[in-house]
Design a protein around this motif. Structure first.
Motif, mmCIF file in Angstrom:
data_model
loop_
_atom_site.group_PDB
_atom_site.id
_atom_site.type_symbol
_atom_site.label_atom_id
_atom_site.label_comp_id
_atom_site.label_asym_id
_atom_site.label_seq_id
_atom_site.Cartn_x
_atom_site.Cartn_y
_atom_site.Cartn_z
ATOM 1 N N LEU A 292 15.309 58.608 17.355
ATOM 2 C CA LEU A 292 14.455 59.642 16.866
ATOM 3 C C LEU A 292 12.871 59.191 16.916
ATOM 4 N N LEU A 293 12.793 58.024 16.539
ATOM 5 C CA LEU A 293 11.335 57.559 16.357
ATOM 6 C C LEU A 293 10.619 57.423 17.997
ATOM 7 N N PHE B 117 11.979 58.936 20.844
ATOM 8 C CA PHE B 117 11.713 60.073 21.293
ATOM 9 C C PHE B 117 10.553 61.178 20.878
ATOM 10 N N THR B 118 10.500 61.266 19.549
ATOM 11 C CA THR B 118 9.166 61.727 18.797
ATOM 12 C C THR B 118 8.018 61.311 19.233
ATOM 13 N N GLY B 119 7.902 59.946 19.091
ATOM 14 C CA GLY B 119 6.726 59.219 19.644
ATOM 15 C C GLY B 119 6.258 59.448 21.088
ATOM 16 N N ILE C 55 7.720 61.469 23.300
ATOM 17 C CA ILE C 55 7.238 62.832 23.887
ATOM 18 C C ILE C 55 6.075 63.350 23.582
ATOM 19 N N PHE C 56 5.390 62.801 22.464
ATOM 20 C CA PHE C 56 3.936 63.396 22.292
ATOM 21 C C PHE C 56 2.904 62.153 22.786
#
Length: 186
Positions: free
Chosen positions: A64-65, A67-69, A71-72
């Motif tokens: 989660l960390l 992919f969110t980091g 992706i942005f």
């Protein structure tokens, strides 16, 4: 290979083709999850449900960390550096990010395969995706050949005969379980 075949045949947009691709992606994700969990079970030689669930929770938070980091952060970084990334720089930066993610996952006591998968997924979201794939293809082919030759050299034919009952049991299980899992998945 299947995606390219579907595109070549002109059936990539059909619902059945998309369902097939979705099923294959799900199978790949399940295989990656097994590659992450099974080494833990093999090394400890015991099964602890609490340890397994804590490991899965830790992996979920990690994914989660990242992919969110990722992706942005990474696509916007590539977009800002677009003018400075020549072919050589692009390949070095991309492979460097992949190796960095592998090191991070190994240090976090998670499978290196998961780290490579995560960074590959993040890089596939960048505008330079096609360039990265084109530039890394010779490297992928080279290491693919080395991998298969080295794995083939590790096979001891006498062990195949010694473990024949177990090999047959695993083969039969896969032949039965894979279609059953696909049916349940549908």
């Amino acid at each position: 290979i299947i995606v390219k075949t579907f595109e070549f045949l002109g059936i990539g947009e059909k619902k059945s083709s998309q369902l097939t691709i979705g099923t294959l992606i799900f199978e790949d994700l399940a295989a990656i999850l097994m590659m992450v969990i099974l080494p833990t079970l093999v090394i400890s030689k015991s099964f602890s449900g609490q340890e397994l669930f804590s490991k899965m929770f830790y992996i979920a938070v990690f994914l989660l960390l990242w992919f969110t980091g990722g992706i942005f952060f990474i696509p916007s970084l590539y977009k800002k550096l677009k003018n400075y990334l020549s072919g050589e720089t692009l390949i070095v930066v991309s492979l460097g990010l992949c190796f960095l993610m592998v090191v991070i996952t190994v240090k976090a006591n998670i499978s290196a395969a998961l780290g490579a998968f995560v960074m590959g997924s993040i890089l596939s979201g960048t505008m330079q995706k096609e360039s990265i794939v084109k530039l890394t293809k010779p490297i992928k082919d080279f290491f693919g050949a080395i991998f298969f030759v080295s794995v083939g050299m590790l096979v001891d034919p006498s062990l195949l005969i010694h473990y024949l009952p177990q090999i047959l049991l695993i083969t039969l299980t896969i032949i039965v379980a894979k279609p059953l899992a696909a049916i349940i998945g549908y």
